[in-house]
Scaffold this motif. Structure first.
Motif, PDB file in Angstrom:
ATOM      1  N   GLN A  97      57.515   0.067 -15.216  1.00  0.00           N
ATOM      2  CA  GLN A  97      58.826   0.323 -15.813  1.00  0.00           C
ATOM      3  C   GLN A  97      58.901  -0.271 -17.207  1.00  0.00           C
ATOM      4  OE1 GLN A  97      61.724  -1.197 -12.976  1.00  0.00           O
ATOM      5  NE2 GLN A  97      62.399   0.891 -12.668  1.00  0.00           N
ATOM      6  N   TRP A 156      63.919   1.132 -18.659  1.00  0.00           N
ATOM      7  CA  TRP A 156      63.649   1.105 -17.221  1.00  0.00           C
ATOM      8  C   TRP A 156      63.052   2.404 -16.674  1.00  0.00           C
ATOM      9  CZ3 TRP A 156      63.324  -3.666 -16.020  1.00  0.00           C
ATOM     10  CH2 TRP A 156      64.131  -4.598 -16.662  1.00  0.00           C
ATOM     11  N   GLU A 192      60.010   4.893 -15.710  1.00  0.00           N
ATOM     12  CA  GLU A 192      58.625   4.691 -15.309  1.00  0.00           C
ATOM     13  C   GLU A 192      57.719   5.408 -16.308  1.00  0.00           C
ATOM     14  OE1 GLU A 192      56.381   4.555 -11.216  1.00  0.00           O
ATOM     15  OE2 GLU A 192      56.717   6.644 -11.810  1.00  0.00           O
ATOM     16  N   PRO A 239      60.511  -2.260 -20.081  1.00  0.00           N
ATOM     17  CA  PRO A 239      61.474  -3.366 -20.048  1.00  0.00           C
ATOM     18  C   PRO A 239      62.753  -3.089 -20.848  1.00  0.00           C
ATOM     19  CG  PRO A 239      59.651  -3.912 -21.489  1.00  0.00           C
ATOM     20  CD  PRO A 239      59.308  -2.612 -20.836  1.00  0.00           C
TER      21      PRO A 239
END
Length: 60
Positions: free
Chosen positions: A7, A12, A14, A9
């Protein structure tokens, strides 16, 4: 090469990256493919297996 999913940062989402297991420990910066923010990537390999991975935001 080793494909790793994680993920972002920041957003979020993927995302995935190709990692090179021939270098045991690496630290580099890569932009998120979704939000374009810089991520500090720190993978660590042992015998061509990923044993640690960190994706951190870079405070700007």
């Amino acid at each position: 090469m080793y494909e790793h999913f994680f993920q972002c940062p920041y957003c979020w989402e993927e995302i995935s990256m190709l990692l090179d297991p021939s270098v045991v420990r690496q630290i580099y910066v890569e932009d998120c493919e979704v939000c374009c923010n810089p991520i500090q990537i720190t993978p660590e390999f042992q015998e061509n297996e990923l044993i640690a991975f960190d994706a951190s935001d870079i405070e700007q």
